[in-house]
Design an enzyme around this catalytic site. Structure first.
Site, PDB file in Angstrom:
ATOM      1  N   LYS A 160       0.825  -1.507   0.003  1.00 25.74           N
ATOM      2  CA  LYS A 160      -0.087  -0.117   0.374  1.00 25.74           C
ATOM      3  C   LYS A 160       0.882   1.056   0.339  1.00 25.74           C
ATOM      4  CE  LYS A 160      -2.155   2.735   2.408  1.00 25.74           C
ATOM      5  NZ  LYS A 160      -2.317   4.102   1.466  1.00 25.74           N
ATOM      6  N   GLU A 235      10.053   1.309  10.632  1.00 22.96           N
ATOM      7  CA  GLU A 235      10.656   2.451  10.786  1.00 22.96           C
ATOM      8  C   GLU A 235       9.993   3.868  10.546  1.00 22.96           C
ATOM      9  OE1 GLU A 235      13.984   1.806  10.289  1.00 22.96           O
ATOM     10  OE2 GLU A 235      13.802  -0.480   9.802  1.00 22.96           O
ATOM     11  N   CYS A 269      13.139  11.090   7.134  1.00 18.68           N
ATOM     12  CA  CYS A 269      13.983  10.027   8.016  1.00 18.68           C
ATOM     13  C   CYS A 269      14.987  10.255   8.928  1.00 18.68           C
ATOM     14  CB  CYS A 269      13.153   9.209   8.551  1.00 18.68           C
ATOM     15  SG  CYS A 269      13.882   7.789   7.051  1.00 18.68           S
ATOM     16  N   GLU A 362       9.541  16.593  15.069  1.00 18.05           N
ATOM     17  CA  GLU A 362      10.093  16.202  13.560  1.00 18.05           C
ATOM     18  C   GLU A 362       9.795  17.133  12.734  1.00 18.05           C
ATOM     19  OE1 GLU A 362       8.971  12.969  11.702  1.00 18.05           O
ATOM     20  OE2 GLU A 362      10.952  12.516  10.707  1.00 18.05           O
TER      21      GLU A 362
END
Ligand code: NAD
Length: 460
Positions: A160, A235, A269, A362
């Site tokens: 997906k 992750e 990331c 973040e």
């Protein structure tokens, strides 16, 4: 305002122009169920393909990606808004991943274990149908990190992709079939995470979820997968430090720092978004950094000279901009085009308190904070003072110190006098709330196989 679309249609935008790139069908939960059924039906034949034939198929997929590299790179550059040079590099990595894991089917080794009364040994079995859920920042690359080892180990796949960037995944699935992958082994479902992703997570016939995305969604996936005791690899996000000691090659550290946080417009990331600089080196480092940041070429992703493209969406630009409000301590900024497209100039904030939101959360955009430190002990403490633990860099001319700090940091992927995080042959993944499990390298296969122990009685 655009007229509203039928609910079964997904508009895929081009971030550099904000225009519609393609309209494609939007799947719902019933399409996920059909994809899982196709993958389940294909599993027994796929796991039975001989290791050498499976290896050959993966090599053919690698070659087919190489043959279509420019087509895939253009599609990824337009859909994700990334510079074409980066997109070509990423498609090269996709081919490399399949080439690397083509070595695995014939090397899924077990152990022989001395016991009484017979022989004990282990074999590695595939899990079955695995669900792969991936984000929009490195769409096909991150999917390949999962598909390569999953298919090599004999699993079938439902992938997906993110709703914003599904195009290369859809094209890749067609190319894989052209390369000889049997129908049903790889299935792509394009639809909303809250519907299609959630259905994959709860589906009783899915053995494992490999997820890359935000820590927030990762938490809900871990909770959902617990209902059926699914295997899970996560992750997740990061807030990685780039630690520059005063004895480092400052020119090299400053020249490399922008690429480490503004690459992919900061939507990475592993972005080294907390630049920690030893105080005696601060002024010299900031002067070099300003030169490098103002030189970044921000513009049309399809121009070979471009180094940074737009952000992925209007909504995401808003959330990045919230970190650079009127009172923000902007030290300097690079440039960005005007006009349509989700542009945001590379921005460096300094001085910043380590407790400020910009230093802790973040941002996932081209915004870096620079913070001073006194000594090695303070650098390690500041670097580890975060819920994340994905990656980081240490710049120092003292090799012993660099290694001591690398060992002391709570993060999964570190580099010394370099900002690289990802190589096909080395394991990648996070500590703490950056996730668990490892992708790439030899370790990824552990995440797509179960170890089975067999005892064969030979009599005493
Ligand atoms: P996201 O978590 O919003 O979405 C990721 C994927 O999960 C998408 O395909 C989405 O449709 C799906 N999803 C959303 N809600 C879901 C649900 N309830 N159930 C199942 N699936 C669901 O992340 P994003 O905004 O696409 O990507 C940005 C995030 O990804 C950042 O936090 C970034 O750090 C992280 N990321 C991590 C890595 C890594 O390897 N650690 C790499 C790239 C990106």
């Amino acid at each position: 305002m655009r007229p509203s679309l039928p609910s079964g249609v997904l508009e895929v935008l081009e971030p550099a122009t904000a225009a519609v790139l393609q309209e494609i069908p939007r799947a719902d939960a019933s399409e996920v169920d059909r994809a899982v059924a196709r993958a389940a039906a294909a599993f027994s034949a796929w796991r039975a393909v001989s290791p050498s034939d499976r290896a050959m198929l993966l090599r053919r997929i690698s070659d087919t990606v190489t043959d279509h590299l420019e087509e895939l790179a253009q599609l990824e550059a337009r859909n994700a808004g990334k510079p074409i040079g980066d997109a070509r590099g990423e498609m090269g990595m996709v081919a490399q991943v399949f080439s690397y894991y083509s070595g695995s089917p014939e090397r899924l080794l077990g152990d022989t274990i001395p016991v009484t009364g017979g022989q004990a040994f282990t074999v590695r079995e595939p899990l079955g149908v695995v669900g792969l859920i991936v984000p929009w920042n490195f769409p096909l690359t991150i999917a390949a990190w999962k598909m390569g080892p999953a298919l090599a180990a004999g699993n079938t796949v439902v992938l997906k992709p993110a709703e914003l960037t599904p195009l290369t995944a859809v094209r890749f699935a067609e190319l894989a079939v052209e390369a000889g992958l049997p129908e049903g082994v790889l299935n792509v479902v394009v639809g909303p995470g809250s519907v299609c992703g959630a259905r994959l997570v709860e589906h009783p016939d899915v053995a494992k979820i490999a997820f890359t995305g935000s820590t927030e969604v990762g938490r809900s996936i871990a909770a959902g997968a617990a209902q059926t005791i699914k295997r899970v690899t996560l992750e997740l996000g990061g807030k990685s430090p780039n630690i520059v000691f005063a004895d480092a090659d400052l020119a090299a550290a400053a020249a490399a720092a922008p690429g480490a946080v503004f690459g992919n417009a900061g939507q990475d990331c592993c972005a080294r978004s907390r630049i920690l600089v030893q105080r005696p080196a601060m002024d010299a480092f900031m002067a070099e950094l300003e030169r490098a940041v103002t030189a970044i070429q921000v513009g049309d992703p399809l121009d070979d000279a471009t180094e940074m493209g737009p952000l992925i969406s209007a909504g995401h630009r808003e959330s990045v901009a919230a970190f650079v409000d009127d009172g923000a301590p902007v030290a300097f900024r690079g440039s960005a085009p005007d006009g349509p497209g989700f542009w945001f100039a590379p921005t460096v904030l300094c001085p910043v308190d380590p407790d400020d939101r910009a230093a802790r959360e973040e941002i996932f955009g081209p915004v870096a904070v620079v913070i001073g430190f006194e000594d090695e002990e303070e650098a390690v403490r500041m670097a580890n003072d975060t819920m994340y633990g994905l990656s980081g860099s240490i710049w120092s001319g003292d090799g012993g110190r660099a290694l001591r700090v690398a060992r002391a940091l709570d993060a999964g992927v570190l580099s010394i006098n370099s900002n690289t995080s990802v190589r096909v042959a080395t394991p990648f993944g996070g500590f703490k709330q950056s996730g668990y499990g490892r992708e790439l390298g030899p370790h990824a296969l552990d995440a797509y196989t179960e170890v089975k122990s067999i005892f064969f009685a030979t009599g005493v």
